[in-house]
Scaffold this active site. Structure first.
Site, PDB file in Angstrom:
ATOM      1  N   ARG A 236       1.970   7.530   1.295  1.00  0.00           N
ATOM      2  CA  ARG A 236       2.834   7.413   2.468  1.00  0.00           C
ATOM      3  C   ARG A 236       4.261   7.673   2.012  1.00  0.00           C
ATOM      4  O   ARG A 236       4.664   7.271   0.911  1.00  0.00           O
ATOM      5  CB  ARG A 236       2.747   6.008   3.083  1.00  0.00           C
ATOM      6  CG  ARG A 236       1.509   5.745   3.922  1.00  0.00           C
ATOM      7  CD  ARG A 236       1.521   6.529   5.236  1.00  0.00           C
ATOM      8  NE  ARG A 236       0.342   6.279   6.054  1.00  0.00           N
ATOM      9  CZ  ARG A 236      -0.758   7.043   6.040  1.00  0.00           C
ATOM     10  NH1 ARG A 236      -0.842   8.091   5.259  1.00  0.00           N
ATOM     11  NH2 ARG A 236      -1.773   6.758   6.841  1.00  0.00           N
ATOM     12  N   GLU A 265       8.006  11.265   9.984  1.00  0.00           N
ATOM     13  CA  GLU A 265       7.190  12.465  10.241  1.00  0.00           C
ATOM     14  C   GLU A 265       7.128  12.753  11.727  1.00  0.00           C
ATOM     15  O   GLU A 265       6.736  11.862  12.482  1.00  0.00           O
ATOM     16  CB  GLU A 265       5.795  12.276   9.659  1.00  0.00           C
ATOM     17  CG  GLU A 265       5.824  12.150   8.135  1.00  0.00           C
ATOM     18  CD  GLU A 265       4.465  11.813   7.528  1.00  0.00           C
ATOM     19  OE1 GLU A 265       3.557  11.404   8.283  1.00  0.00           O
ATOM     20  OE2 GLU A 265       4.331  11.938   6.309  1.00  0.00           O
ATOM     21  N   HIS A 284       1.820  16.725   5.766  1.00  0.00           N
ATOM     22  CA  HIS A 284       0.807  15.664   5.952  1.00  0.00           C
ATOM     23  C   HIS A 284      -0.542  16.254   6.381  1.00  0.00           C
ATOM     24  O   HIS A 284      -1.072  15.925   7.455  1.00  0.00           O
ATOM     25  CB  HIS A 284       1.285  14.613   6.959  1.00  0.00           C
ATOM     26  CG  HIS A 284       0.575  13.293   6.813  1.00  0.00           C
ATOM     27  ND1 HIS A 284       1.166  12.079   7.061  1.00  0.00           N
ATOM     28  CD2 HIS A 284      -0.704  13.013   6.426  1.00  0.00           C
ATOM     29  CE1 HIS A 284       0.289  11.103   6.849  1.00  0.00           C
ATOM     30  NE2 HIS A 284      -0.858  11.653   6.462  1.00  0.00           N
TER      31      HIS A 284
HETATM   32  N1  LIG Z   1      -1.997  12.346   3.045  1.00  0.00           N
HETATM   33  C1  LIG Z   1      -3.119  12.098   3.690  1.00  0.00           C
HETATM   34  O1  LIG Z   1      -3.595  12.936   4.448  1.00  0.00           O
HETATM   35  C2  LIG Z   1      -3.831  10.801   3.473  1.00  0.00           C
HETATM   36  C3  LIG Z   1      -3.151   9.696   3.018  1.00  0.00           C
HETATM   37  N2  LIG Z   1      -3.813   8.535   2.775  1.00  0.00           N
HETATM   38  C4  LIG Z   1      -3.025   7.415   2.250  1.00  0.00           C
HETATM   39  O2  LIG Z   1      -3.518   7.115   0.962  1.00  0.00           O
HETATM   40  C5  LIG Z   1      -3.689   5.718   0.844  1.00  0.00           C
HETATM   41  C6  LIG Z   1      -4.825   5.456  -0.120  1.00  0.00           C
HETATM   42  O3  LIG Z   1      -6.044   5.949   0.420  1.00  0.00           O
HETATM   43  P1  LIG Z   1      -7.440   5.512  -0.218  1.00  0.00           P
HETATM   44  O4  LIG Z   1      -7.402   5.709  -1.679  1.00  0.00           O
HETATM   45  O5  LIG Z   1      -8.502   6.158   0.558  1.00  0.00           O
HETATM   46  O6  LIG Z   1      -7.406   3.952   0.103  1.00  0.00           O
HETATM   47  P2  LIG Z   1      -8.240   2.800  -0.609  1.00  0.00           P
HETATM   48  O7  LIG Z   1      -8.080   1.603   0.277  1.00  0.00           O
HETATM   49  O8  LIG Z   1      -9.600   3.260  -0.964  1.00  0.00           O
HETATM   50  O9  LIG Z   1      -7.448   2.552  -1.973  1.00  0.00           O
HETATM   51  C7  LIG Z   1      -6.183   1.983  -2.038  1.00  0.00           C
HETATM   52  C8  LIG Z   1      -6.122   1.225  -3.353  1.00  0.00           C
HETATM   53  O10 LIG Z   1      -4.783   0.801  -3.568  1.00  0.00           O
HETATM   54  C9  LIG Z   1      -4.853  -0.489  -4.169  1.00  0.00           C
HETATM   55  N3  LIG Z   1      -3.568  -1.165  -3.999  1.00  0.00           N
HETATM   56  C10 LIG Z   1      -3.140  -1.956  -2.999  1.00  0.00           C
HETATM   57  N4  LIG Z   1      -1.893  -2.390  -3.261  1.00  0.00           N
HETATM   58  C11 LIG Z   1      -1.542  -1.872  -4.459  1.00  0.00           C
HETATM   59  C12 LIG Z   1      -0.385  -1.963  -5.267  1.00  0.00           C
HETATM   60  N5  LIG Z   1       0.643  -2.724  -4.905  1.00  0.00           N
HETATM   61  N6  LIG Z   1      -0.367  -1.280  -6.418  1.00  0.00           N
HETATM   62  C13 LIG Z   1      -1.423  -0.541  -6.817  1.00  0.00           C
HETATM   63  N7  LIG Z   1      -2.553  -0.428  -6.096  1.00  0.00           N
HETATM   64  C14 LIG Z   1      -2.595  -1.077  -4.933  1.00  0.00           C
HETATM   65  C15 LIG Z   1      -6.016  -1.163  -3.449  1.00  0.00           C
HETATM   66  O11 LIG Z   1      -6.513  -2.261  -4.207  1.00  0.00           O
HETATM   67  C16 LIG Z   1      -7.014  -0.026  -3.377  1.00  0.00           C
HETATM   68  O12 LIG Z   1      -7.839   0.018  -4.520  1.00  0.00           O
HETATM   69  C17 LIG Z   1      -3.949   5.233   2.277  1.00  0.00           C
HETATM   70  O13 LIG Z   1      -3.570   3.885   2.438  1.00  0.00           O
HETATM   71  C18 LIG Z   1      -3.092   6.158   3.088  1.00  0.00           C
HETATM   72  O14 LIG Z   1      -1.809   5.607   3.228  1.00  0.00           O
HETATM   73  C19 LIG Z   1      -5.156   8.421   2.961  1.00  0.00           C
HETATM   74  C20 LIG Z   1      -5.868   9.472   3.436  1.00  0.00           C
HETATM   75  C21 LIG Z   1      -5.258  10.734   3.779  1.00  0.00           C
HETATM   76  O1  LIG Z   2      -5.945   8.838   6.894  1.00  0.00           O
HETATM   77  C1  LIG Z   2      -4.749   8.693   6.610  1.00  0.00           C
HETATM   78  O2  LIG Z   2      -4.304   7.644   6.116  1.00  0.00           O
HETATM   79  C2  LIG Z   2      -3.805   9.771   6.856  1.00  0.00           C
HETATM   80  O3  LIG Z   2      -2.719   9.761   6.355  1.00  0.00           O
HETATM   81  C3  LIG Z   2      -4.131  10.830   7.807  1.00  0.00           C
HETATM   82  O4  LIG Z   2      -3.609  10.504   9.030  1.00  0.00           O
END
Ligand SMILES: NC(=O)C1=CN([C@@H]2O[C@H](COP(=O)(O)OP(=O)(O)OC[C@H]3O[C@@H](n4cnc5c(N)ncnc54)[C@H](O)[C@@H]3O)[C@@H](O)[C@H]2O)C=CC1
Ligand SMILES: O=C(O)C(=O)CO
Length: 318
Positions: A236, A265, A284
């Site tokens: 983010r 955004e 994004h």
């Molecule tokens: N650019 C895009 O299109 C996308 C962006 N995202 C973003 O990526 C982030 C991560 O996605 P995923 O890996 O699928 O989520 P996830 O929930 O599988 O993994 C997030 C990890 O971060 C850890 N975490 C929480 N707080 C933390 C901290 N202070 N320091 C280090 N680690 C910490 C959690 O324990 C978890 O293991 C989402 O929250 C979202 O904001 C997700 C999907 C698409």
């Molecule tokens: O799935 C997410 O967290 C994304 O950033 C896409 O909107």
């Protein structure tokens, strides 16, 4: 049950179908909703679905019939989940639908920076190769990934999948994670956050946006990084203090950044990263492959079905 999708266009600009959602109730899909339109559109709805429309405590109070907020994304920072929980509103997200696509984008940025693909392709189009004395030319550093150190902040779905790809490239993988050493495969070594920034050639952010992670990349942490280091952010925008990153890039404090997300955004025209040196920005779209959006739509529907059946899944208000 009244169901309102506030901003359905990004997930489904027309190539996918809302029909399976529409059979679950009296459903209206809006392409976009401005903040001042939320209350009027969501009035009387038991369920609202939002991708990036912010839902705060004040709006929840003004929508007494609201019982369910389905976030059409993995990151659910647009919803005040504490306020939702206090009001008994169930909030769900869509985990893991775009894991492979996000890892792909992380490496799209890394490979573009390592080999300066776009720059050299642009130079060739300008005729520079045609008029070159040698059979080849390059005018930026070119970097091999093998043995380079990548540091992952967060090791959930996208972090772990990025680690797997990095291992495939022969990189050394380090992670700042709450997981214990015993839960980690031997190829991934645990590191403290500041050490990760000072030791690694590439840092990639994979944690959610929370009060704890807000601007975790700031002038102090950027000062720890090596001048040749690369920062990647698919998490983010507000994980980074953007002015501090722009200063670090413009002053050669770090080499390059590849970011898929910005603090606002779409970005304001004066966002300092839009003009920063060696800063590569995608709008994004890491999640937006057809395959990932298809999974997202199916999971959004099954989340709502599970809520209707009284056994909600992927609840983030625990
Ligand atoms: N650019 C895009 O299109 C996308 C962006 N995202 C973003 O990526 C982030 C991560 O996605 P995923 O890996 O699928 O989520 P996830 O929930 O599988 O993994 C997030 C990890 O971060 C850890 N975490 C929480 N707080 C933390 C901290 N202070 N320091 C280090 N680690 C910490 C959690 O324990 C978890 O293991 C989402 O929250 C979202 O904001 C997700 C999907 C698409
Ligand atoms: O799935 C997410 O967290 C994304 O950033 C896409 O909107």
């Amino acid at each position: 049950m009244k169901i309102v999708v506030l901003d359905g266009y990004a997930a489904n600009p027309g190539d996918l179908s809302w029909e399976s959602l529409k059979v679950l109730g009296d459903c209206t899909v809006y392409e976009r909703t401005a903040p001042n339109e939320v209350l009027k559109r969501a009035a009387g709805a038991e369920a609202i679905l939002t991708n990036k429309v912010v839902i705060n405590a004040e709006q929840m109070d003004a929508l007494p019939g609201l019982k369910y907020i389905g976030v059409l994304a993995t990151g659910y920072n647009v919803v005040d989940t504490i306020a939702a929980k206090e009001r008994g509103i169930v909030v769900t997200n869509i985990p893991a639908y775009s894991t492979d696509s996000v890892a792909q984008m992380v490496f799209a940025h890394i490979l573009n920076i390592a080999m300066q693909v776009k720059h050299h392709s642009d130079e060739v189009r300008k005729g520079r190769w045609t008029h070159n004395a040698d059979f080849c030319f390059w005018d930026t550093p070119l970097m091999e990934l093998r043995k380079k150190k990548i540091g992952l902040v967060g090791l959930g779905h996208t972090g772990y999948n990025t680690a797997r790809v990095a291992i495939g490239f022969g990189m050394q993988v380090f992670a700042y994670t709450s997981k214990s050493h015993f839960q980690l495969p031997p190829e991934i070594k645990k590191m403290e956050l500041d050490e990760l920034f000072s030791e690694c050639d590439i840092i990639s952010l994979h944690c959610p946006l929370t009060t704890e992670t807000h601007e975790l990349v700031n002038a102090r942490r950027l000062a720890l990084m090596q001048p040749s280091a690369i920062l990647i952010n698919t998490g983010r925008g507000p994980l980074i203090n953007e002015q501090d990153l722009a200063n670090a890039l413009n002053n050669n404090r770090i080499y390059a950044a590849g970011v898929d997300v910005l603090s606002t955004e779409p970005p304001r025209a004066d966002n300092p990263l839009l003009t920063a040196k060696n800063c590569y920005i995608t709008p994004h779209i890491a999640w937006a492959t057809t395959e990932a959006r298809d999974r997202l739509m199916n999971l959004a529907i099954s989340n709502l079905q599970a809520y209707i059946a009284g056994k909600p899944e992927n609840v983030v208000t625990k």
